[in-house]
Scaffold this motif. Structure first.
Motif, PDB file in Angstrom:
ATOM      1  N   THR A 147      -3.140  -3.284   2.289  1.00  0.00           N
ATOM      2  CA  THR A 147      -2.227  -3.764   1.244  1.00  0.00           C
ATOM      3  C   THR A 147      -2.064  -5.267   1.449  1.00  0.00           C
ATOM      4  O   THR A 147      -0.986  -5.758   1.779  1.00  0.00           O
ATOM      5  N   SER A 148      -3.136  -5.972   1.225  1.00  0.00           N
ATOM      6  CA  SER A 148      -3.165  -7.423   1.437  1.00  0.00           C
ATOM      7  C   SER A 148      -3.970  -8.091   0.330  1.00  0.00           C
ATOM      8  O   SER A 148      -4.797  -7.453  -0.321  1.00  0.00           O
ATOM      9  N   TYR A 174      -2.011   6.793   0.746  1.00  0.00           N
ATOM     10  CA  TYR A 174      -0.854   6.556  -0.119  1.00  0.00           C
ATOM     11  C   TYR A 174      -0.427   7.779  -0.928  1.00  0.00           C
ATOM     12  O   TYR A 174       0.572   7.725  -1.645  1.00  0.00           O
ATOM     13  N   THR A 308      -3.069  -0.691  -3.712  1.00  0.00           N
ATOM     14  CA  THR A 308      -1.885  -1.559  -3.789  1.00  0.00           C
ATOM     15  C   THR A 308      -1.191  -1.463  -5.140  1.00  0.00           C
ATOM     16  O   THR A 308      -0.031  -1.863  -5.262  1.00  0.00           O
ATOM     17  N   ASP A 311       2.032   0.356  -5.096  1.00  0.00           N
ATOM     18  CA  ASP A 311       2.828  -0.029  -3.923  1.00  0.00           C
ATOM     19  C   ASP A 311       3.940  -0.983  -4.349  1.00  0.00           C
ATOM     20  O   ASP A 311       3.685  -2.114  -4.750  1.00  0.00           O
ATOM     21  N   MET A 314       4.182  -4.528  -2.950  1.00  0.00           N
ATOM     22  CA  MET A 314       3.316  -5.594  -3.461  1.00  0.00           C
ATOM     23  C   MET A 314       3.809  -6.133  -4.791  1.00  0.00           C
ATOM     24  O   MET A 314       3.168  -6.996  -5.394  1.00  0.00           O
TER      25      MET A 314
END
Length: 354
Positions: A147-148, A174, A308, A311, A314
């Motif tokens: 998650t970047s 997830y 992501t 998420d 984010m």
């Protein structure tokens, strides 16, 4: 207000009013006229019209179900999607048996809640899932580096078919269950077994092929009356292919959510960029119009940006990227590198540096 260079501020129907998203406001239509979009919205006060150079779609996803629960709900049975669970919880607890279908966090929480509330006299609670096991979500720190920004860059550059395959392989990252909750459920089942209480059915690698009424509750067969069940679930073991039947009075489908294209975009449908499967072709900066400049999306880009997308952690970065596209400048700092690990082959520049 800050805007893209050369653009005019967005005006409301009466001029000078800034368009805002408010509770109770529902979009009814979008149409591009000249240099701006005209947005027609249905509010508590009536119909309002806004004009803007940019649109941001943050409508989220809708409940997905493999069957029509409306055909099974009522007349002595309860069938619903997990999104309606809290509203129908007491209805389920009044039955003789309830089956939960699904393997994610929602399914686990509902199963645990029903099993705990059932105590000594409540319904028999069963849990089946098509997943090969009741797997936990992984929270290790190197995995969380997926998650970047770097991983999003890597994932976005992959071919669509490869992205789809990787998403299926990454479900446990997830779409699994909190490990502590899994252990809590196991302890609950153990305590029930020690007390001689029914622990019900717990089955992974089990697909729901069909659900239907076993009999009209007003004219039940001897079998349905004897078992106390009014719904018949046709199940299939995905390991062996063997099919079998399960009976229940209540059915909870914790089968997730899916993006649904909103009809209010019909007026500008030709401006939306789509892939071969009809999905939004979401650019790295979250734009989906063919010019990739004016229409932005949130939580509709799992197939392009990876795990992501849903998420919430984010969200700040997504919003900052969208604001940069709208305003033409970086309103909030946007990090581009936070991970220690490398995703994909190193660039030529990186190789030279090493």
């Amino acid at each position: 207000m800050g805007c893209r260079a050369g653009a005019r501020p967005a005006l409301g129907a009466g001029g000078g009013r800034r368009p805002t998203g408010r509770p109770g406001t529902r979009g009814t239509g979008r149409r591009r006229r000249g240099p701006v979009y005209r947005v027609t919205a249905l509010t508590r006060e009536g119909t309002e019209t806004y004009r803007a150079r940019h649109l941001v779609l943050g409508i989220g996803t809708t409940p997905w179900s493999p069957i029509d629960t409306g055909l099974l709900d009522g007349g002595g049975t309860v069938a619903l999607h997990a999104s309606d669970y809290l509203h129908r919880r007491e209805d389920l607890l009044s039955l003789g048996s309830v089956t939960v279908v699904g393997s994610g966090q929602s399914a686990a929480e509902i199963y645990n809640d029903l099993l705990s509330a059932a105590a000594d006299v409540g319904p028999r609670v069963d849990w089946v899932t098509r997943s090969p096991r009741f797997f936990p979500m992984e929270y290790t720190k190197l995995t969380l580096e997926m998650t970047s920004p770097e991983y999003i860059d890597h994932f976005h550059e992959l071919p669509p078919d490869q992205r789809d395959r990787m998403l299926r392989e990454q479900r446990s990252l997830y779409k699994g269950i909190d490990a502590e909750l899994i252990n809590q459920i196991h302890d609950l089942l153990y305590r029930r077994s020690v007390r001689g209480l029914d622990t019900g059915l717990l089955a992974a690698a089990t697909a729901l092929d069909r659900a239907r009424r076993e009999a009209d509750p007003g004219n039940a067969t001897d079998f349905a009356t004897a078992s106390g069940a009014a719904l018949r679930l046709d199940l299939r073991c995905t390991d062996t292919g063997r099919k079998w039947t399960h009976h229940t009075e209540g059915l909870v489908l914790a089968t997730g959510y899916s993006p649904t294209p909103p009809r209010f975009l019909d007026g500008i449908a030709e401006e939306i960029d789509r892939d071969g499967r009809g999905r939004y072709r979401v650019a790295r900066d979250h734009t989906v119009d063919r010019a990739h400049s004016f229409i932005h999306v949130q939580n509709a880009e799992e197939h392009t940006h990876g795990l992501t997308a849903p998420d919430l952690g984010m969200g700040a970065m997504r919003n900052s990227i969208i604001l940069r596209g709208i305003c033409g400048r970086e309103v909030y700092p946007i990090e581009s590198s936070i991970a220690f690990q490398q995703f994909g082959a190193p660039t030529a520049r990186h190789q030279e540096a090493r």
